[in-house]
Design a protein around this motif. Structure first.
Motif, mmCIF file in Angstrom:
data_model
loop_
_atom_site.group_PDB
_atom_site.id
_atom_site.type_symbol
_atom_site.label_atom_id
_atom_site.label_comp_id
_atom_site.label_asym_id
_atom_site.label_seq_id
_atom_site.Cartn_x
_atom_site.Cartn_y
_atom_site.Cartn_z
ATOM 1 N N PRO A 89 0.925 -1.295 -0.019
ATOM 2 C CA PRO A 89 -0.140 -0.188 0.126
ATOM 3 C C PRO A 89 0.760 1.237 -0.081
ATOM 4 N N LEU A 90 0.212 2.340 -0.431
ATOM 5 C CA LEU A 90 0.874 3.620 -0.626
ATOM 6 C C LEU A 90 1.678 4.083 0.693
ATOM 7 N N ASN A 91 1.195 4.117 1.876
ATOM 8 C CA ASN A 91 1.633 4.540 3.176
ATOM 9 C C ASN A 91 2.756 3.632 3.302
ATOM 10 N N TYR A 92 2.974 2.429 2.961
ATOM 11 C CA TYR A 92 4.487 1.904 3.020
ATOM 12 C C TYR A 92 5.385 2.058 1.936
ATOM 13 N N GLN A 93 4.803 2.460 0.688
ATOM 14 C CA GLN A 93 5.671 2.704 -0.381
ATOM 15 C C GLN A 93 6.338 3.990 0.065
ATOM 16 N N ARG A 94 6.050 4.842 0.950
ATOM 17 C CA ARG A 94 6.493 6.023 1.356
ATOM 18 C C ARG A 94 7.566 5.795 2.526
ATOM 19 N N LEU A 95 7.694 4.576 3.133
ATOM 20 C CA LEU A 95 8.576 4.472 4.324
ATOM 21 C C LEU A 95 9.994 3.901 3.938
ATOM 22 N N GLY A 96 10.820 4.026 4.839
ATOM 23 C CA GLY A 96 12.208 3.521 4.599
ATOM 24 C C GLY A 96 12.837 3.135 5.804
ATOM 25 N N TRP A 97 13.893 2.253 5.583
ATOM 26 C CA TRP A 97 14.543 1.813 6.750
ATOM 27 C C TRP A 97 14.999 2.787 8.045
ATOM 28 N N ASP A 98 15.042 3.993 7.551
ATOM 29 C CA ASP A 98 15.205 5.309 8.578
ATOM 30 C C ASP A 98 13.908 5.046 9.304
ATOM 31 N N ASP A 99 13.014 4.674 9.008
ATOM 32 C CA ASP A 99 11.634 4.992 9.516
ATOM 33 C C ASP A 99 11.485 4.071 10.750
ATOM 34 N N PRO A 265 1.824 5.784 18.273
ATOM 35 C CA PRO A 265 1.607 7.124 18.755
ATOM 36 C C PRO A 265 2.498 7.916 18.093
ATOM 37 N N ALA A 266 3.660 7.694 18.221
ATOM 38 C CA ALA A 266 4.963 8.433 17.574
ATOM 39 C C ALA A 266 4.899 8.611 16.129
ATOM 40 N N ARG A 267 4.579 7.627 15.539
ATOM 41 C CA ARG A 267 4.271 7.650 13.915
ATOM 42 C C ARG A 267 3.247 8.866 13.533
ATOM 43 N N ARG A 268 2.058 8.567 14.337
ATOM 44 C CA ARG A 268 1.233 9.728 14.236
ATOM 45 C C ARG A 268 1.769 11.145 14.558
ATOM 46 N N GLU A 269 2.382 11.350 15.501
ATOM 47 C CA GLU A 269 2.890 12.443 15.870
ATOM 48 C C GLU A 269 3.860 13.177 14.943
ATOM 49 N N LEU A 270 4.748 12.185 14.081
ATOM 50 C CA LEU A 270 5.618 12.462 13.134
ATOM 51 C C LEU A 270 4.779 13.039 11.853
ATOM 52 N N SER A 271 3.781 12.258 11.685
ATOM 53 C CA SER A 271 3.104 12.379 10.355
ATOM 54 C C SER A 271 2.466 13.695 10.527
ATOM 55 N N ARG A 272 2.124 14.301 11.526
ATOM 56 C CA ARG A 272 1.231 15.428 11.845
ATOM 57 C C ARG A 272 2.243 16.504 11.637
ATOM 58 N N GLN A 273 3.631 16.484 12.129
ATOM 59 C CA GLN A 273 4.672 17.432 12.090
ATOM 60 C C GLN A 273 4.912 17.629 10.412
ATOM 61 N N GLU A 274 4.905 16.457 9.917
ATOM 62 C CA GLU A 274 5.221 16.586 8.450
ATOM 63 C C GLU A 274 4.371 17.482 7.649
ATOM 64 N N ALA A 275 3.093 17.224 8.213
ATOM 65 C CA ALA A 275 1.902 17.782 7.408
ATOM 66 C C ALA A 275 2.129 19.287 7.860
ATOM 67 N N ASP A 276 2.446 19.601 9.118
ATOM 68 C CA ASP A 276 2.626 21.136 9.225
ATOM 69 C C ASP A 276 3.784 21.866 8.660
ATOM 70 N N LEU A 277 4.623 21.051 8.453
ATOM 71 C CA LEU A 277 5.837 21.572 7.439
ATOM 72 C C LEU A 277 5.680 21.573 6.248
ATOM 73 N N GLY A 278 4.605 21.010 5.853
ATOM 74 C CA GLY A 278 4.324 20.945 4.283
ATOM 75 C C GLY A 278 5.536 20.105 3.558
ATOM 76 N N LEU A 279 5.672 19.030 4.371
ATOM 77 C CA LEU A 279 6.517 18.041 3.214
ATOM 78 C C LEU A 279 5.776 16.976 2.713
ATOM 79 N N ALA A 280 6.569 16.534 1.681
ATOM 80 C CA ALA A 280 5.804 15.369 1.102
ATOM 81 C C ALA A 280 6.801 14.421 0.994
#
Ligand SMILES: [Zn+2]
Length: 286
Positions: A89-99, A265-280
């Motif tokens: 699925p798309l969400n895992y397409q966007r994740l890497g070993w750093d995550d 929970p950490a993942r949720r917080e991280l994706s909120r931060q990414e959205a706030d910063l306008g990251l893709a």
């Protein structure tokens, strides 16, 4: 800045695969000239073709630095369909070993160990079980990353939820050819990756046994590996349904206990931060 190109094993889909995806997903991304899931380009509305994301390790910059990337929409699209066709699925397409931050390093190293010996493990039909009693420890993420790594190294992978496999196995197919094609794929693909093994609805035990028996037996007989995540312990797996088939599977399996705290929970917080910063987050194979 530019992202590295897709791995050479990433190829456009066969027409039949594209049609099948399109039939099951009305919102499928079909044309990278008109739109893009990464830079959010949309025909007539937005034409930026750039996006913000953290600097790449390989560039020598600090990886917490935010930089502007030129989007290669065509390459993002190719990788998206390639992974989607393999069931990732798309969400895992966007994740890497750093995550994989919440998983203890020795566990990650063991999974990487399987990946680095992939040619040998796959030739020998070596199965892999990522297990833990508690949910949310990152098993599914590891399974998805391992699947992407194997695809990037030229292996065919079919990634699926256990429940989804049972549903497809037991549903009445309108098209007999399509059913046969699916069954062939699950049996013959280089690596079958199943998420949440053993999480079936009560009352379907017989069907599940029959499915496990047919799929596992034929794969074990062909020395074709199956890798899966589960909340069952190794003992529970062996004593569960399809005892004989499972004993065949576990005879040639490595078990890795994925310990660690619930990372969600950490993942949720991280994706909120990414959205706030306008990251893709770009789609990535590594
Ligand atoms: Zn783009």
């Amino acid at each position: 800045m530019k992202r590295p190109p897709p791995p050479p094993s990433c190829h456009p889909l066969a027409d039949a695969d594209f049609r099948r995806l399109k039939a099951t997903r009305p919102r499928l991304w079909t044309d990278p000239k008109k739109s893009c899931l990464t830079c959010l380009k949309r025909e007539g509305l937005q034409d930026s073709q750039t996006y913000l994301w953290y600097a790449d390790n390989a560039t020598g910059r600090r990886t917490d630095e935010i930089v502007t990337y030129e989007c290669n929409c065509q390459q993002q699209w190719l990788m998206h369909l390639w992974f989607l066709n393999a069931g990732i699925p798309l969400n895992y397409q966007r994740l890497g070993w750093d995550d994989v931050k919440s998983v203890p390093q020795p566990v990650v190293d063991q999974v990487m160990g399987y990946a680095l010996q992939a040619v040998r493990n796959i030739a020998l039909g070596r199965n892999l079980v990522l297990w833990s009693k508690s949910p949310g420890t990152g098993k599914t993420l590891l399974l998805a990353l391992l699947s992407k790594f194997l695809m990037a190294n030229g292996f065919q992978v079919h990634f699926s939820q256990f429940n989804e496999v049972i549903d497809l196995f037991t549903s009445s197919w309108r098209d007999k050819d399509e059913r046969e094609q699916w069954t062939r794929r699950v049996r013959n693909v280089d690596v079958l990756a199943i998420d949440d093994w053993g999480k079936e609805n009560k009352g379907r035990i017989e069907m599940v046994e029959s499915m496990v028996d047919q799929i596992v037996r034929s794969r074990v007989a062909d020395a074709a590996p199956t890798i899966f995540t589960t909340n069952l312990t190794p003992d529970e797996i062996q004593q569960g349904y399809g005892v004989y088939a499972m004993s065949l599977l576990t005879e040639a399996a490595d078990f890795i206990e994925v310990t660690g705290a619930d990372f969600r929970p950490a993942r949720r917080e991280l994706s909120r931060q990414e959205a706030d910063l306008g990251l893709a987050r770009p789609i990535t194979a590594v």
